[in-house]
Design a protein around this motif. Structure first.
Motif, PDB file in Angstrom:
ATOM      1  N   GLY A 181       0.866  -1.239   0.076  1.00 37.84           N
ATOM      2  CA  GLY A 181      -0.016  -0.091  -0.022  1.00 37.84           C
ATOM      3  C   GLY A 181       0.817   1.204   0.124  1.00 37.84           C
ATOM      4  O   GLY A 181       1.845   1.400   0.684  1.00 37.84           O
ATOM      5  N   GLU A 182       0.403   2.282  -0.667  1.00 34.52           N
ATOM      6  CA  GLU A 182       1.095   3.697  -0.775  1.00 34.52           C
ATOM      7  C   GLU A 182      -0.045   4.499  -0.439  1.00 34.52           C
ATOM      8  O   GLU A 182      -0.701   4.694   0.506  1.00 34.52           O
ATOM      9  CB  GLU A 182       1.752   3.630  -2.123  1.00 34.52           C
ATOM     10  N   GLY A 183      -0.079   5.764  -1.239  1.00 35.78           N
ATOM     11  CA  GLY A 183      -0.724   6.994  -1.100  1.00 35.78           C
ATOM     12  C   GLY A 183      -2.234   6.892  -1.120  1.00 35.78           C
ATOM     13  O   GLY A 183      -2.556   5.723  -1.979  1.00 35.78           O
ATOM     14  N   LEU A 184      -2.966   7.809  -0.558  1.00 31.85           N
ATOM     15  CA  LEU A 184      -4.540   7.514  -1.000  1.00 31.85           C
ATOM     16  C   LEU A 184      -5.063   8.821  -1.085  1.00 31.85           C
ATOM     17  O   LEU A 184      -4.614   9.883  -0.382  1.00 31.85           O
ATOM     18  CB  LEU A 184      -5.111   6.697   0.196  1.00 31.85           C
ATOM     19  N   SER A 185      -6.330   9.026  -1.844  1.00 29.27           N
ATOM     20  CA  SER A 185      -6.948  10.372  -1.767  1.00 29.27           C
ATOM     21  C   SER A 185      -8.504   9.949  -2.018  1.00 29.27           C
ATOM     22  O   SER A 185      -8.514   8.834  -2.314  1.00 29.27           O
ATOM     23  CB  SER A 185      -6.474  10.991  -2.907  1.00 29.27           C
ATOM     24  N   ILE A 186      -9.254  10.742  -1.609  1.00 29.30           N
ATOM     25  CA  ILE A 186     -10.592  10.737  -1.549  1.00 29.30           C
ATOM     26  C   ILE A 186     -11.370  11.672  -2.431  1.00 29.30           C
ATOM     27  O   ILE A 186     -11.217  12.828  -2.342  1.00 29.30           O
ATOM     28  CB  ILE A 186     -11.314  10.788  -0.102  1.00 29.30           C
ATOM     29  N   LEU A 187     -12.340  11.275  -3.351  1.00 28.85           N
ATOM     30  CA  LEU A 187     -12.906  12.250  -4.120  1.00 28.85           C
ATOM     31  C   LEU A 187     -14.240  11.532  -4.803  1.00 28.85           C
ATOM     32  O   LEU A 187     -14.008  10.334  -5.153  1.00 28.85           O
ATOM     33  CB  LEU A 187     -12.185  12.638  -5.487  1.00 28.85           C
ATOM     34  N   ASN A 188     -15.364  12.389  -4.707  1.00 32.00           N
ATOM     35  CA  ASN A 188     -16.606  12.042  -5.225  1.00 32.00           C
ATOM     36  C   ASN A 188     -17.008  10.671  -4.617  1.00 32.00           C
ATOM     37  O   ASN A 188     -17.659   9.597  -5.461  1.00 32.00           O
ATOM     38  CB  ASN A 188     -16.652  11.670  -6.773  1.00 32.00           C
ATOM     39  N   GLY A 189     -16.932  10.498  -3.287  1.00 36.28           N
ATOM     40  CA  GLY A 189     -17.586   9.304  -2.749  1.00 36.28           C
ATOM     41  C   GLY A 189     -16.601   7.833  -3.003  1.00 36.28           C
ATOM     42  O   GLY A 189     -17.119   6.865  -2.584  1.00 36.28           O
ATOM     43  N   LYS A 190     -15.387   8.165  -3.317  1.00 37.60           N
ATOM     44  CA  LYS A 190     -14.571   6.945  -3.499  1.00 37.60           C
ATOM     45  C   LYS A 190     -13.277   7.132  -3.056  1.00 37.60           C
ATOM     46  O   LYS A 190     -12.807   8.550  -2.869  1.00 37.60           O
ATOM     47  CB  LYS A 190     -14.421   6.526  -5.218  1.00 37.60           C
ATOM     48  N   ILE A 191     -12.477   6.132  -2.616  1.00 37.22           N
ATOM     49  CA  ILE A 191     -11.190   6.226  -2.065  1.00 37.22           C
ATOM     50  C   ILE A 191     -10.355   5.708  -3.232  1.00 37.22           C
ATOM     51  O   ILE A 191     -10.443   4.530  -3.447  1.00 37.22           O
ATOM     52  CB  ILE A 191     -10.840   5.372  -0.696  1.00 37.22           C
ATOM     53  N   TYR A 192      -9.189   6.372  -3.432  1.00 40.20           N
ATOM     54  CA  TYR A 192      -8.074   5.912  -4.559  1.00 40.20           C
ATOM     55  C   TYR A 192      -7.004   5.420  -3.581  1.00 40.20           C
ATOM     56  O   TYR A 192      -6.389   6.207  -2.852  1.00 40.20           O
ATOM     57  CB  TYR A 192      -7.901   6.799  -5.479  1.00 40.20           C
ATOM     58  N   GLN A 193      -6.465   4.171  -3.870  1.00 40.05           N
ATOM     59  CA  GLN A 193      -5.144   3.971  -3.114  1.00 40.05           C
ATOM     60  C   GLN A 193      -4.245   3.409  -4.092  1.00 40.05           C
ATOM     61  O   GLN A 193      -4.507   2.534  -4.813  1.00 40.05           O
ATOM     62  CB  GLN A 193      -5.822   2.847  -1.950  1.00 40.05           C
ATOM     63  N   LEU A 194      -2.851   4.019  -4.025  1.00 37.55           N
ATOM     64  CA  LEU A 194      -2.008   3.361  -4.588  1.00 37.55           C
ATOM     65  C   LEU A 194      -1.152   2.107  -4.049  1.00 37.55           C
ATOM     66  O   LEU A 194      -1.491   1.878  -3.011  1.00 37.55           O
ATOM     67  CB  LEU A 194      -0.869   4.572  -4.737  1.00 37.55           C
ATOM     68  N   THR A 195      -0.694   1.350  -5.057  1.00 35.01           N
ATOM     69  CA  THR A 195       0.296   0.289  -4.567  1.00 35.01           C
ATOM     70  C   THR A 195       1.681   0.877  -5.438  1.00 35.01           C
ATOM     71  O   THR A 195       1.843   1.499  -6.004  1.00 35.01           O
ATOM     72  CB  THR A 195       0.023  -1.131  -5.197  1.00 35.01           C
TER      73      THR A 195
END
Length: 350
Positions: A181-195
């Motif tokens: 797991g790496e960085g994450l960010s939240i937008l428009n009701g969704k969580i985006y997480q990097l690997t």
């Protein structure tokens, strides 16, 4: 006779191979020369470029390009260009020469830096809150006063929702063992997480943490930090680049390169969007860079030295990493990998 034919065929083969080799190495009749052979500039400086016509070809016109924009079409062999409102970093000047029914494209490399040194900042601790010592923090972001966190390491990476005041983990989803797991960010009701090295990002429903999709990295090969400005994402990959991603498709549309007034900088890690700027941890450094998202200039540096000494010292303790801005309260929080504290800090100019 057969020996003669064999020798003739061998000579012809050598001749054909040689002609192909020479053709591949054909040099241009033109070159770009920068005045005083200077290839490093700061914003506000002017570049003077001359097109050298080595064999005095009859030139019809020249198209000059910089940062994928056409500057001018001219019959002149000289160009003067002032670096204003341009992106920083490594870039290429390109000239397309039309001459005698032919076309030739030539280039010249330049480095562009900011025109002022970063402002130096320090910090004051306002509050301390408990943080899971086993969390190898990679991403940190507030949404509606609740703290969301991405943690790393193969076999123990996770996505978390926490009560930042108590340190309680309200919701947790473990990643597959093959994901780091790496960085994450939240937008428009969704969580985006990097690997990290898997070249894939994970998309979750904000409410129930159910994975709803994935996205690829395209040109960048690694995932480090992620943040958004409400309209697009910014993604670091360990190089000097921060990629700009489409908010809907997550496609890499553009990038900025990070630079000070005298160098191009890499290894920007966890990212956070703070009032129009990108705050970025520099991996393995006790500092946070304040970056202009338009051109990549590091406008400020926050010195967080001494903060790591204020957490419990143990064998897995690692570097500062984790920036979270709460837009509702206007407060900034930082932590580190396997730190048992989350700090609310106030930033002050030195």
């Amino acid at each position: 006779m057969n020996k003669f034919k064999s020798l003739l065929l061998l000579l012809l083969s050598i001749s054909i191979f040689s002609c192909g080799s020479n053709s591949a190495k054909k040099s241009s009749d033109f070159s770009l020369k920068i005045e005083k052979n200077k290839n490093e500039f700061q914003l506000g400086e002017t570049l003077k470029l001359n097109l050298e016509n080595k064999k005095e070809r009859e030139i019809d016109s020249v198209l000059y390009y910089f940062q994928q924009k056409k500057l001018k079409t001219t019959t002149e062999t000289g160009l003067s260009f002032k670096f204003e409102e341009v992106k920083l970093g490594n870039h290429i000047f390109e000239a397309v020469v039309f001459y005698e029914g032919k076309t030739d494209t030539i280039t010249s490399d330049v480095k562009i830096y900011n025109n002022s040194a970063p402002v130096s900042y320090t910090y004051e601790i306002v509050n301390e809150f408990p943080h899971d010592q086993n969390a190898y923090t990679q991403g940190l972001e507030f949404f509606n006063d609740t703290l969301y966190e991405s943690t790393g390491q193969y076999g123990s990476s996770s996505l978390r929702k926490t009560n930042y005041k108590t340190g309680e983990i309200l919701q947790k989803k473990a990643l597959s063992d093959n994901y780091f797991g790496e960085g994450l960010s939240i937008l428009n009701g969704k969580i985006y997480q990097l690997t990290w090295n898997e070249e894939v990002g994970l998309i979750y429903d904000l409410g129930n943490f159910e994975q709803t999709g994935t996205f690829g990295y395209n040109q960048s090969k690694e995932g480090w930090g992620l943040c958004n400005d409400g309209e697009k994402f910014y993604k670091s990959d360990g190089t000097e680049k921060i990629w700009i991603l489409d908010a809907e498709t997550l496609a890499e549309k553009d990038f900025i390169q990070i630079a000070t007034h005298k160098s191009i900088v890499s290894r920007m890690n966890e990212l956070e969007w703070v009032e129009g700027k990108i705050y970025a941890n520099t991996y393995q450094k006790d500092g946070v860079a304040i970056i202009n998202p338009e051109n990549g200039a590091i406008e400020g540096l926050i010195d967080f030295r001494g903060l790591r000494e204020k957490v419990t010292q143990h064998e897995k303790l690692d570097v500062l990493n984790g920036i979270a801005w709460n837009p509702n309260s206007g407060k900034l929080y930082v932590t580190g990998k396997n730190w048992d504290k989350l700090f609310e800090v106030e930033i002050k100019e030195k």
